[in-house]
Design a protein around this motif. Structure first.
Motif, PDB file in Angstrom:
ATOM      1  N   TYR A   1       0.837  -1.198   0.000  1.00  0.00           N
ATOM      2  CA  TYR A   1       0.000   0.000   0.000  1.00  0.00           C
ATOM      3  C   TYR A   1       0.875   1.253   0.000  1.00  0.00           C
ATOM      4  CZ  TYR A   1      -4.050  -2.938   1.030  1.00  0.00           C
ATOM      5  OH  TYR A   1      -5.045  -3.879   0.962  1.00  0.00           O
ATOM      6  N   ARG A   2       0.326   2.334  -0.504  1.00  0.00           N
ATOM      7  CA  ARG A   2       1.100   3.566  -0.642  1.00  0.00           C
ATOM      8  C   ARG A   2       1.181   4.385   0.639  1.00  0.00           C
ATOM      9  NH1 ARG A   2      -0.541   5.685  -6.750  1.00  0.00           N
ATOM     10  NH2 ARG A   2       0.005   3.717  -7.796  1.00  0.00           N
TER      11      ARG A   2
ATOM     12  N   ALA B   1      -4.238   3.507   4.246  1.00  0.00           N
ATOM     13  CA  ALA B   1      -5.018   2.439   3.615  1.00  0.00           C
ATOM     14  C   ALA B   1      -5.746   1.602   4.664  1.00  0.00           C
ATOM     15  CB  ALA B   1      -4.099   1.548   2.777  1.00  0.00           C
TER      16      ALA B   1
ATOM     17  N   GLY C   1      -2.962   7.504  -3.149  1.00  0.00           N
ATOM     18  CA  GLY C   1      -3.638   6.409  -3.841  1.00  0.00           C
ATOM     19  C   GLY C   1      -3.934   5.183  -3.003  1.00  0.00           C
ATOM     20  N   GLY C   2      -3.608   5.215  -1.713  1.00  0.00           N
ATOM     21  CA  GLY C   2      -3.826   4.044  -0.862  1.00  0.00           C
ATOM     22  C   GLY C   2      -5.283   3.641  -0.733  1.00  0.00           C
TER      23      GLY C   2
ATOM     24  N   CYS D   1      -7.628   4.212  -2.927  1.00  0.00           N
ATOM     25  CA  CYS D   1      -8.009   3.640  -4.227  1.00  0.00           C
ATOM     26  C   CYS D   1      -7.560   2.184  -4.327  1.00  0.00           C
ATOM     27  CB  CYS D   1      -7.393   4.447  -5.366  1.00  0.00           C
ATOM     28  SG  CYS D   1      -8.222   6.009  -5.741  1.00  0.00           S
ATOM     29  N   GLN D   2      -6.354   1.892  -3.840  1.00  0.00           N
ATOM     30  CA  GLN D   2      -5.846   0.517  -3.880  1.00  0.00           C
ATOM     31  C   GLN D   2      -6.784  -0.433  -3.121  1.00  0.00           C
ATOM     32  OE1 GLN D   2      -1.822   1.592  -2.323  1.00  0.00           O
ATOM     33  NE2 GLN D   2      -1.070   0.276  -3.986  1.00  0.00           N
TER      34      GLN D   2
ATOM     35  N   VAL E   1     -10.189  -0.814  -5.048  1.00  0.00           N
ATOM     36  CA  VAL E   1     -10.071  -1.661  -6.244  1.00  0.00           C
ATOM     37  C   VAL E   1     -10.268  -3.130  -5.887  1.00  0.00           C
ATOM     38  CG1 VAL E   1      -8.396  -2.580  -7.908  1.00  0.00           C
ATOM     39  CG2 VAL E   1      -8.699  -0.108  -7.669  1.00  0.00           C
ATOM     40  N   LYS E   2      -9.613  -3.562  -4.810  1.00  0.00           N
ATOM     41  CA  LYS E   2      -9.724  -4.963  -4.397  1.00  0.00           C
ATOM     42  C   LYS E   2     -11.125  -5.283  -3.895  1.00  0.00           C
ATOM     43  CE  LYS E   2      -4.848  -5.497  -3.070  1.00  0.00           C
ATOM     44  NZ  LYS E   2      -3.913  -5.815  -1.954  1.00  0.00           N
TER      45      LYS E   2
ATOM     46  N   VAL F   1      -3.000   3.957 -10.447  1.00  0.00           N
ATOM     47  CA  VAL F   1      -3.346   2.839  -9.566  1.00  0.00           C
ATOM     48  C   VAL F   1      -4.021   1.775 -10.425  1.00  0.00           C
ATOM     49  CG1 VAL F   1      -4.720   2.086  -7.591  1.00  0.00           C
ATOM     50  CG2 VAL F   1      -3.653   4.355  -7.575  1.00  0.00           C
TER      51      VAL F   1
END
Length: 233
Positions: A48-49, A53, A80-81, A83-84, A87-88, A115
């Motif tokens: 993760y960024r 997150a 972007g954490g 968003c990561q 997404v999952k 991302v």
């Protein structure tokens, strides 16, 4: 082999940072806290960024709004954490076979590193036509609008509190324009007494509004998150 005669295990070891020439004490303390933060280490290990997150992970574990097929807007998405994680959880990459495929759209004032599985744009969400632009990119309304934004710190606690509440209110009004009925709004605020009007506003538009401090939020931080579910449209 040399024995550990300190009487302490590895988990008790703490990294100490010396103050370097030209570095302020506050910077040294921040660096030391980062190096000893278990969430920072976990973020690196998990790809993760940033440690933030885990805040959205813990909030979603509790309220379950990032479901497969959901359309999500992340305001102030850098780095972007969030968003990561989204997404999952919403299956934006279609990795969960047999599950609906969701959409993750992140916006920020500046461009961010792409991302995988998310659409990211440089956009000021406060612009007059930002809501219409986001709905065009999404292909319809959003199921979730989330924000981990914070105004730049002034060093004055009450001023910072007022600024972040104002930013959260702006995000809420944006959410009113883009959310589909039944949608969810999640945003960071700072405890400080000025968020009463925000709570009243959200309770008029959502069926349930709660305030939560996830475990990933530092104990010495006044931040908390408002989670509003069941948008009335």
């Amino acid at each position: 082999m040399a024995k550990n005669t300190s009487g302490r295990g590895q988990r008790d070891l703490r990294v100490k940072v010396k103050t370097a020439r030209g570095r302020k004490l506050s910077s040294t303390l921040w660096l030391e806290r980062q190096l000893n933060d278990p969430y920072v280490r976990r973020a690196k290990a998990d790809g993760y960024r940033g440690r933030a997150a885990y805040k959205i992970l813990e909030l979603d574990d509790k309220f379950r709004f990032l479901v497969p097929g959901a359309r999500v807007v992340d305001l102030g998405c850098a780095p972007g954490g969030w968003c990561q994680v989204a997404v999952k959880r919403v299956n934006a990459l279609g990795e969960k076979k047999g599950k609906a495929v969701g959409t993750v759209l992140g916006v920020d004032l500046r461009e961010i590193e792409p991302v995988a599985g998310a659409q990211t744009y440089a956009l000021d969400f406060m612009e007059d036509d930002a809501d219409a632009q986001v709905k065009e990119w999404l292909g319809g309304g959003a199921d979730v609008v989330m924000s981990d934004m914070a105004a730049a710190s002034s060093g004055h606690k009450q001023t910072d509190h007022l600024r972040i509440v104002a930013l959260c209110e702006a995000a809420a009004y944006f959410a009113f324009d883009v959310l589909s009925e039944g949608g969810t709004f999640v945003a960071k605020v700072l405890a400080g007494g000025a968020e009463g009007e925000l709570q009243k506003l959200l309770k008029q538009r959502f069926t349930k509004v709660v305030n939560v401090k996830p475990p990933a939020s530092r104990s010495d931080s006044s931040e908390k998150f408002v989670v509003a579910t069941g948008f009335r449209g």
